[in-house]
Design a protein around this motif. Structure first.
Motif, PDB file in Angstrom:
ATOM      1  N   GLY A   1       0.781  -1.230   0.000  1.00 53.82           N
ATOM      2  CA  GLY A   1       0.000   0.000   0.000  1.00 53.82           C
ATOM      3  C   GLY A   1       0.805   1.269   0.000  1.00 53.82           C
ATOM      4  N   THR A   2       2.077   1.205   0.084  1.00 51.44           N
ATOM      5  CA  THR A   2       2.909   2.420   0.123  1.00 51.44           C
ATOM      6  C   THR A   2       3.323   2.828  -1.280  1.00 51.44           C
ATOM      7  N   SER A   3       3.539   4.137  -1.462  1.00 53.56           N
ATOM      8  CA  SER A   3       3.987   4.647  -2.773  1.00 53.56           C
ATOM      9  C   SER A   3       5.408   4.218  -3.065  1.00 53.56           C
ATOM     10  N   ALA A   4       6.203   4.116  -1.970  1.00 54.04           N
ATOM     11  CA  ALA A   4       7.591   3.692  -2.198  1.00 54.04           C
ATOM     12  C   ALA A   4       7.641   2.308  -2.808  1.00 54.04           C
ATOM     13  N   TYR A   5       6.722   1.471  -2.341  1.00 52.43           N
ATOM     14  CA  TYR A   5       6.685   0.108  -2.882  1.00 52.43           C
ATOM     15  C   TYR A   5       6.415   0.135  -4.367  1.00 52.43           C
ATOM     16  N   MET A   6       5.486   0.998  -4.803  1.00 47.83           N
ATOM     17  CA  MET A   6       5.152   1.054  -6.227  1.00 47.83           C
ATOM     18  C   MET A   6       6.335   1.517  -7.044  1.00 47.83           C
ATOM     19  N   ALA A   7       7.063   2.515  -6.527  1.00 51.46           N
ATOM     20  CA  ALA A   7       8.211   3.026  -7.283  1.00 51.46           C
ATOM     21  C   ALA A   7       9.294   1.969  -7.416  1.00 51.46           C
ATOM     22  N   ARG A   8       9.534   1.249  -6.295  1.00 52.06           N
ATOM     23  CA  ARG A   8      10.592   0.224  -6.342  1.00 52.06           C
ATOM     24  C   ARG A   8      10.221  -0.914  -7.290  1.00 52.06           C
ATOM     25  N   ARG A   9       8.922  -1.229  -7.343  1.00 44.27           N
ATOM     26  CA  ARG A   9       8.509  -2.320  -8.223  1.00 44.27           C
ATOM     27  C   ARG A   9       8.739  -1.955  -9.674  1.00 44.27           C
ATOM     28  N   ASP A  10       8.415  -0.668 -10.040  1.00 39.72           N
ATOM     29  CA  ASP A  10       8.653  -0.256 -11.428  1.00 39.72           C
ATOM     30  C   ASP A  10      10.132  -0.287 -11.755  1.00 39.72           C
ATOM     31  N   LEU A  11      10.956   0.190 -10.783  1.00 40.17           N
ATOM     32  CA  LEU A  11      12.401   0.179 -11.019  1.00 40.17           C
ATOM     33  C   LEU A  11      12.925  -1.249 -11.227  1.00 40.17           C
ATOM     34  N   PHE A  12      12.437  -2.156 -10.437  1.00 39.69           N
ATOM     35  CA  PHE A  12      12.882  -3.555 -10.552  1.00 39.69           C
ATOM     36  C   PHE A  12      12.475  -4.166 -11.886  1.00 39.69           C
ATOM     37  N   THR A  13      11.225  -3.786 -12.353  1.00 41.26           N
ATOM     38  CA  THR A  13      10.724  -4.356 -13.616  1.00 41.26           C
ATOM     39  C   THR A  13      11.563  -3.911 -14.792  1.00 41.26           C
ATOM     40  N   SER A  14      11.991  -2.632 -14.787  1.00 43.80           N
ATOM     41  CA  SER A  14      12.794  -2.135 -15.917  1.00 43.80           C
ATOM     42  C   SER A  14      14.153  -2.809 -15.989  1.00 43.80           C
ATOM     43  N   GLY A  15      14.700  -3.235 -14.845  1.00 43.21           N
ATOM     44  CA  GLY A  15      16.028  -3.865 -14.880  1.00 43.21           C
ATOM     45  C   GLY A  15      15.996  -5.380 -14.915  1.00 43.21           C
ATOM     46  N   LEU A  16      14.786  -5.919 -15.059  1.00 39.13           N
ATOM     47  CA  LEU A  16      14.656  -7.381 -14.985  1.00 39.13           C
ATOM     48  C   LEU A  16      15.331  -8.085 -16.154  1.00 39.13           C
ATOM     49  N   GLU A  17      15.202  -7.486 -17.364  1.00 36.96           N
ATOM     50  CA  GLU A  17      15.775  -8.119 -18.545  1.00 36.96           C
ATOM     51  C   GLU A  17      17.282  -8.199 -18.461  1.00 36.96           C
ATOM     52  N   MET A  18      17.899  -7.185 -17.782  1.00 37.41           N
ATOM     53  CA  MET A  18      19.371  -7.147 -17.727  1.00 37.41           C
ATOM     54  C   MET A  18      19.927  -8.294 -16.852  1.00 37.41           C
ATOM     55  N   GLU A  19      19.115  -8.755 -15.919  1.00 28.64           N
ATOM     56  CA  GLU A  19      19.641  -9.756 -14.980  1.00 28.64           C
ATOM     57  C   GLU A  19      19.145 -11.177 -15.288  1.00 28.64           C
ATOM     58  N   ARG A  20      18.418 -11.365 -16.388  1.00 27.45           N
ATOM     59  CA  ARG A  20      17.821 -12.677 -16.631  1.00 27.45           C
ATOM     60  C   ARG A  20      18.892 -13.761 -16.800  1.00 27.45           C
ATOM     61  N   SER A  21      19.907 -13.427 -17.608  1.00 26.49           N
ATOM     62  CA  SER A  21      20.941 -14.440 -17.814  1.00 26.49           C
ATOM     63  C   SER A  21      21.666 -14.783 -16.520  1.00 26.49           C
ATOM     64  N   GLU A  22      21.842 -13.765 -15.658  1.00 27.71           N
ATOM     65  CA  GLU A  22      22.529 -14.029 -14.387  1.00 27.71           C
ATOM     66  C   GLU A  22      21.674 -14.892 -13.456  1.00 27.71           C
ATOM     67  N   GLN A  23      20.366 -14.710 -13.524  1.00 31.65           N
ATOM     68  CA  GLN A  23      19.462 -15.500 -12.682  1.00 31.65           C
ATOM     69  C   GLN A  23      19.481 -16.972 -13.095  1.00 31.65           C
ATOM     70  N   ILE A  24      19.538 -17.218 -14.414  1.00 36.07           N
ATOM     71  CA  ILE A  24      19.533 -18.610 -14.894  1.00 36.07           C
ATOM     72  C   ILE A  24      20.741 -19.361 -14.369  1.00 36.07           C
ATOM     73  N   SER A  25      21.916 -18.731 -14.438  1.00 35.84           N
ATOM     74  CA  SER A  25      23.122 -19.402 -13.938  1.00 35.84           C
ATOM     75  C   SER A  25      23.033 -19.620 -12.431  1.00 35.84           C
TER      76      SER A  25
END
Length: 1445
Positions: free
Chosen positions: A103-127
């Motif tokens: 319910g916090t606005s900070a949570y919403m901002a952090r979620r958007d930030l995480f979503t934009s950087g998700l593609e950059m870390e996909r290969s690292e997550q697989i390993s």
């Protein structure tokens, strides 16, 4: 990464499964961004983002406690939070917390930030996922390996065993000359280690140096005491402790200093004390004396009371602040301080306080005070009686409650039954449990259990419990027992991990992510078995499956009634977590089979193999009642009670003893805690009262019946009481039977009074006599010897000794005999034999008696070949001795006849060999020639069934009397020929299959009587007579006046008739024609006149079809008889056609049994046939292959049987044999084909007899190596044998050969090596299964030179050379010394010794140059030969450079 995961997270079901969603990772990353680590994140901008940041606890949050403790604050486990594996709870947040974060606005901002950087870390997550998956698999594999190891430890008995360990090691000492020193150590280990002391690596033998060394071992403390030290005692000593798990040694040095030397020599390896003050203090500590005074006595207490035991300890000289080691033991078990036992040492007094008495506290208490100079002990018994019952008539409380086999699903509770049942039998027991930390007791079973073992279920995993037990009878419930020690409901492997050091609690849970893995259905459980079965429950155990995936498994248990295929699941709701399970509510008496299935999240696996059918019921039987109880006076308030142990008792816990004043019929328990021995001292009795005692045994199944009551005994001090002792009187008449250099064989006579029971053995003591002054007594044997002769070993040559003997029975060891005469220990070299011994007199009658003796131990130069017996009147002078037998008898007994009634005689025996007659034996006690009233003789009887038996009756028997049957005066131990039956005062020896091997003198002796005995001589003639009577009784015959005859009557009728001498009205007749019964009819008319005995059968006419054999079979009760008549050939036709009426015709000779063969035990082949209707003119001719066999001693004819004996049969005896019977009445022939297969079958039967006659395979030593051999009663060249080594046929070579010498079959192994050890066998081929004789050639008894000889010895001329080596082997090897391959003998210059069968020594008193050369020692016994070589080089010091010779 796996190393940072706490142990409790590794084993929870949510691990590797619950934290795998991307949503979870998002929440964690944003939570980290908002924490105090945000500043750190700003510092690393522009650099590569970290893939994982470790969480730390919130600073101000209090650390939760996850440790489970008991009442004494001892950590017993963890309380693990419950985690769930579903995705919505995987993050660890509650629903309200998650809603607040979202319910916090900070949570919403952090979620958007995480979503934009998700593609950059996909290969690292697989390993990272792949790495985590590999880590999880490794963790799962390690867990399986660990569980397997823990399960193996629990199932393996060796887990309880451990090698020896020195708790206290011996310490080095420096002492003055002529002082005593003691080394002591404390050793632990299981099984109990055996400790041996060594001096300079040579084992110390106290018997070799009497009075010098003293070894003691008590309460795991072992000590070596050296008396009157001299400089030769300066050495390195070590104690070696050894058991089946290993060996450990501990070393110490002793330095002996001379008072007269300013600088005495001290070994280089000794670290001695430099300070005089320290040396003086050490001397004081090592010479202190400890005395325990003001001792506590036998104590009595009651449950619930407090008791203190104390002693005053005086240590002299007194040292301030010196602290001795004070220990308390109960029943030889060391006690430790606890809430039940408090210990205190005040400096001069040791006190043990039992805070709350229970019956578990009953036992023998021992105080041990240990100082530098040794230790002192004192012991006394403590008795604990039951507390007053809350309900009158209720039983006493159970005791010794313990917990066994604790796991997640159940805990087995055991206890011991009380001695007091309140007057009514105990109906059963109730088990209560209480969770640690609470005071609430819960009853575990609804109905009482009688078995003293019960599995408690329904426990909460991880929690700890204590247990107690209550007994119940008709009157009510007992008091509860003492509570057990706390135990946790978890698997042993988990409990072991709980005891280890755990990682600190971080306050957070490390969340990982992994791709979901596909579940694996577990395999079958392994090795399912029923470990325990009673009528109340059954316990199963099994091993986890080999295939169970990455997650843990649980189990479903199924049962099935035997004979059906209807499987029912027992635990339908909750699967079992442990590989053990207890089943209840099974129908008693029914048989069940069980099986187990594994399950996990992937499904339920296949069932295990079912168990064998198990019948529900107690597998453990109540023990049998103990045997005879013997009380013995001890003190004025105690009695020693001994009894015979229960026979075939399984899992015996111990015995309870009860006492009763004679006439009161009130029984009181003497002990409230079971004793494991068969001897107990009952204290607290009333002086002057007369008591009887009884004993019963106890195990988990219950209490046995009481033993028979003992004889009454008055409670009175044992010394001076005026009544006989229960232990035997002392033996007497000690003599020497043989003497060698270091040992003597003694003999003695049985005590006149043997006490209250049979003598079980004797103990021999000896002492050295120096200049007429006797020394200290030493034990010659630790274990009792049953014979009245014993070899005392390890004596010193040319020393004088005295001996004494004590007899023992089940009541104890009697007082020793008077010391014997002084005997000199020197080797006997006389040629004639020594004296016979152990003379006994049996079967005393007014005119005869029987004298028995044992041959001399010392044979002389040649073996003993006979004995002479002398006799004289008891009052006659020595010159009146006269011989009983003029010719030496080879037997060790003789019946002496022609005695004068009422005269008293004495006897003696002498042995002879080729060298002459030896010394006489001791003279017997005087014996009057009087037949005692009531004496009976052995009576032979043949009953109606033809069974032959010898019967003896005794009128003077006591309760302890036994009948002892002997053959040729040797007790019968083999029941294959004779069966002994005894009822009351009568005994009967029944022959099973009487034969020639039963010929002999049979005697019967009744023990515990005044010599009641008798004998019966069964000769060959008497045996033949008895066998005839037996046959007549077994197969009685109806006598006939006339045999079956035939005559022609008028009108062509034929009459067959015979006449019996006597037949009863119950007699009957069967009429047989050609093996077929005929009956009354038109053709046959039968008449049977029982008054005259005439039996007749009339035929209307006789035709050629009536040719054959006619038989009348008679039966009258057991008696039978028959008579036959054969009408064949021309005689029958003549009867049919001629008109010669009133003429009697009789058939010619014929075969009743055709030609056959049999093989005798002597491997002779007998061809035989049975013939009938023979007369003197009848001829019997034998033919082989058409050629007549000339009549000789091999032909025979007895009782209608023709025989032809073939001795030593061979191939030339194969052929077709024929017998022809012929006279004027006709002829008959019979043939036997002994060619090809017939001859082969015959020889196989011969081979079978040869194989069965072979002796066990033995081994002997030869000059070339070793020889395995067996003897047969007869050898045949056609016999086929095969030698095997390790079950494979032996390939013969020049080194391994086989052969036959006479009746000996042998296998020769030349120059045997270690590779030749193993199992050997000889197989006899008899065309059937064959026979195999085997021998295990282990080599462990082979003669060996164990070590001790150098390769080269260089020595100066004139010096003394002494070499000693260790010899091993059984039998004791023969030792030969060689010089330059020539045998040498012992003389003054070269002394050769072989001592104790172990040590061979070689001594040259003064070497010279001629002693240089190659020396060898050769040891040999029947298992092999071995040698050891060394070279001696002698040099002269005056020669330049020490030139060697």
């Amino acid at each position: 990464m796996s190393g940072s995961i706490p142990f409790y997270q590794k084993h929870q079901r949510h691990y590797d499964r619950g934290y795998r969603s991307k949503e979870t990772e998002s929440k964690l990353s944003q939570y980290q961004s908002s924490s105090r680590y945000a500043a750190a994140s700003n510092l690393v901008k522009g650099t590569r983002r970290q893939s994982f940041i470790r969480l730390s606890p919130i600073p101000k949050r209090a650390k939760p406690t996850y440790l489970a403790v008991d009442k004494e604050n001892q950590i017993i486990g963890y309380v693990v939070p419950i985690f769930r594996g579903s995705s919505e709870f995987a993050t660890g947040f509650s629903d309200s917390e998650e809603a607040r974060v979202r319910g916090t606005s900070a949570y919403m901002a952090r979620r958007d930030l995480f979503t934009s950087g998700l593609e950059m870390e996909r290969s690292e997550q697989i390993s990272r996922r792949e790495a985590m998956r590999e880590s999880a698999e490794r963790i799962s594999l390690n867990k399986r390996i660990h569980e397997h190891e823990e399960h193996f430890k629990r199932m393996n008995e060796d887990s309880l065993m451990h090698p020896p360990e020195f708790v206290i090691k011996p310490r080095s000492h420096t002492v003055w000359e002529k002082q005593c020193v003691r080394l002591h150590c404390t050793v632990s280990g299981w099984p109990d280690p055996r400790v041996v002391w060594y001096k300079n690596n040579v084992a110390i033998d106290p018997l070799a140096n009497p009075g010098k060394y003293k070894l003691e071992s008590r309460y795991n403390v072992h000590s070596l005491e050296i008396n009157r030290c001299d400089f030769d005692d300066t050495a390195q000593y070590h104690a070696s402790a050894m058991n089946s798990k290993g060996e450990q040694s501990a070393f110490a040095s002793i330095v002996v200093k001379s008072r007269f030397l300013e600088n005495p020599p001290i070994p280089n390896n000794h670290k001695y004390i430099k300070s005089k003050t320290e040396m003086h203090l050490l001397y004081i500590l090592q010479t202190t004396c400890t005395h325990i005074v003001d001792q506590f006595g036998v104590s009595f207490g009651r449950e619930g009371e407090t008791m203190s035991l104390g002693c005053t300890v005086i240590i002299y000289p007194a040292l301030n602040r010196y602290q001795p080691e004070v220990e308390w033991y109960r029943d030889d078990v060391l006690l430790s301080p606890s809430k039940w036992t408090h210990m205190h040492w005040s400096g001069d007094r040791a006190t043990l306080t039992l805070t709350h008495l229970n019956k578990e506290d009953e036992g023998l208490y021992t105080l041990r005070v240990t100082t530098k100079s040794g230790y002192e002990t004192y012991s006394a018994y403590v008795f604990v009686r039951d507390a007053d019952a809350e309900v009158e008539g209720a039983p006493g409380a159970p005791l010794d409650v313990r917990c066994l086999d604790a796991n997640k699903d159940y805990i087995i509770v055991t206890w011991k039954q009380p001695a007091v049942d309140g007057g009514n039998s105990i109906l059963g027991y109730f088990v209560d449990r209480c969770e640690v930390g609470t005071t609430h007791w819960i009853q575990c079973n609804d109905t009482p259990v009688k078995f003293a073992r019960f599995p408690v279920t329904g426990l909460v995993e991880g929690r700890s419990y204590t247990f107690r037990v209550r007994a119940v009878n008709k009157s009510g419930m007992s008091r509860p027992s003492r509570v057990s020690e706390p135990v946790a409901a978890m698997d042993p492997a988990d409990r072991a991990r709980m005891r280890g050091t755990s990682a600190p609690w971080t306050g957070q849970i490390i969340v990982t992510e992994e791709e979901p893995a596909e579940g694996v259905v577990p395999g079958r459980p392994l090795e399912l078995q029923v470990t325990e079965a009673t009528k109340n429950y059954v316990v199963l155990s099994w091993k986890p499956p080999g295939e169970k995936g990455l997650e843990g498994v649980m189990y479903y248990v199924e049962k099935c009634v035997s004979g059906t295929d209807n499987w029912q699941r027992v635990n339908t709701e909750i699967p079992v977590k442990s590989p053990r399970f207890a089943l209840f509510d099974l129908a008693e008496g029914k048989s069940y089979s069980f099986r187990v299935r594994c399950c996990n999240s992937a499904g339920v696996g296949e069932p295990s193999d079912p168990t064998e059918a198990t019948t529900v019921g107690d597998k453990l039987d109540i023990p049998s009642a103990p045997g005879k109880v013997v009380p013995t006076r001890n003190t004025d308030t105690s009695v020693v009670v001994s009894w015979e142990a229960s026979r075939d008792a399984k899992e015996l816990v111990g015995y309870y003893i009860e006492s009763s004043v004679v006439g009161s019929n009130v029984w009181e328990p003497c002990n409230n805690k079971p004793v494991n021995a068969t001897r107990f001292i009952c204290h607290g009795l009333m002086t002057g009262e007369t008591y009887v005692f009884r004993v019963r045994a106890v195990n988990a199944a219950g209490l046995s019946q009481f033993s028979p009551e003992s004889e009454p005994v008055e409670v009175k001090a044992a010394i001076g009481g005026g009544i006989p002792h229960a232990s035997p009187a002392p033996p007497y008449g000690i003599t020497v039977l043989e003497c060698v250099r270091d040992s003597m064989v003694l003999a003695w006579k049985q005590p006149n009074f043997i006490g209250g029971a049979d003598i079980t053995g004797y103990f021999v003591d000896y002492r050295e006599v120096i200049d007429g002054v006797p020394g200290k007594w030493h034990e010659a044997n630790i274990r009792a010897v049953s014979e009245r002769a014993y070899r005392v070993s390890d004596l010193k040559e040319n020393k004088k000794y005295q001996f004494q003997v004590r007899a023992a029975n089940m009541a104890g060891v009697g007082i020793p005999s008077l010391p014997s005469n002084t005997f000199l220990c020197e080797e006997w070299t006389i040629a004639v034999p020594g004296p016979p011994h152990d003379l006994q007199i049996r079967e005393v009658r007014s005119d005869s008696l029987v004298l028995l003796w044992k041959p001399p131990v010392y044979q002389g130069r040649d073996p003993v070949n006979g004995f002479y017996v002398d006799i004289k009147e008891a009052e006659a002078p020595e010159e009146a001795w006269r011989g009983v037998n003029n010719k030496a008898t080879e037997k060790s007994f003789i019946k002496i006849k022609n005695l004068k009634e009422g005269e008293t005689y004495v006897f003696r025996v002498r042995a002879q060999n080729k060298a002459g007659v030896g010394n006489t034996s001791d003279v017997t006690e005087p014996v009057p020639a009087v037949t005692k009233p009531g004496s009976k003789e052995i009576v032979v009887d043949v009953d109606d069934d033809g069974i032959i038996s010898l019967n003896f009756e005794c009128c003077d028997m006591t309760p302890d009397s036994k009948f002892v049957w002997s053959k040729n005066y040797e007790e019968i131990s083999d029941a294959s020929r004779l069966t002994v039956e005894t009822k009351g005062n009568k005994s009967k020896a029944v022959f099973k299959t009487p034969g020639e091997e039963d010929v002999g003198i049979y005697s019967c002796l009744v023990t515990h009587t005044d010599g009641a005995s008798a004998s019966y001589t069964l000769s060959e003639e008497e045996l033949k007579r008895l066998l005839e009577i037996s046959h007549d009784h077994k197969f009685p015959i109806i006598p006939l006046k006339s045999e079956l005859a035939v005559e022609l009557l008028e009108k062509g009728k034929v009459r067959f008739w015979l006449q019996a001498e006597k037949i009863s009205p119950n007699g009957k007749v069967d009429y047989i024609f050609n093996d077929n019964a005929v009956s009354q009819g038109e053709k046959y008319k039968m008449n049977f006149d029982k008054n005259t005995g005439v039996i007749e059968m009339i035929m209307e006419s006789l035709t050629p079809a009536d040719e054959g054999t006619y038989t009348f079979q008679l039966q009258d009760g057991k008696a039978t008889n028959q008579s036959s008549l054969v009408l064949i050939g021309d005689v029958c036709i003549l009867c049919c056609d001629s008109g010669l009426f009133n003429t009697v015709f009789v058939a010619g000779p014929h075969f009743i049994e055709y030609l056959g063969y049999e093989v005798t035990p002597e491997c002779c082949v007998i061809l035989k046939c049975k013939v009938g209707n023979m007369k003197k003119e009848t001829s019997a001719l034998w033919y082989k292959d058409g050629h007549e066999i000339k009549s000789d001693e091999h032909l025979g004819f007895t009782e209608g049987v023709l025989k032809l004996e073939i001795a030593q049969i061979s191939k030339k005896d194969a052929g077709v044999y024929e017998v022809v019977l012929k006279d004027d009445r006709g002829k008959d022939t019979s043939t036997l084909n002994l060619t090809d297969q017939g001859f082969k079958d015959l020889m196989n039967e011969v081979f079978s007899f040869i194989a069965n006659s072979s002796t066990p395979l033995k081994v002997t030593s030869t000059d070339e190596g070793i020889r395995l051999y067996t003897f047969v009663s007869y050898y045949n060249d056609l016999l086929q044998v095969t030698w095997h080594y390790k079950d494979s046929a032996i390939a013969f070579s020049d080194r391994i050969k086989s052969g036959v010498v006479g009746e000996q079959l042998w296998l020769q192994i030349s120059e045997p090596t270690e590779k030749d050890m193993g199992k050997y066998a000889i197989e006899f081929n008899d065309g059937k299964g064959g026979l195999r004789r085997t021998l295990e050639l282990s080599g462990q008894d082979r003669a060996r030179v164990a070590g001790g000889l150098p390769d080269v010895v260089t020595i100066q001329e004139g010096k003394a050379l002494n070499l000693t080596c260790n010899i091993s082997g059984n039998p004791v090897p023969e030792v030969t010394w060689l010089k330059n391959d020539r045998e040498i003998t012992s003389d003054e210059h070269c002394i050769l010794k072989f001592e104790s069968g172990k040590f061979a020594s070689f001594t040259i008193t003064g070497v010279n140059t001629s002693d240089s050369g190659k020396y060898s020692i050769l040891v040999k016994n029947k298992y092999g030969t071995e040698s050891g070589d060394f070279t001696v080089s002698v040099f002269i010091p005056d020669e330049a450079g020490g030139k060697k010779k």
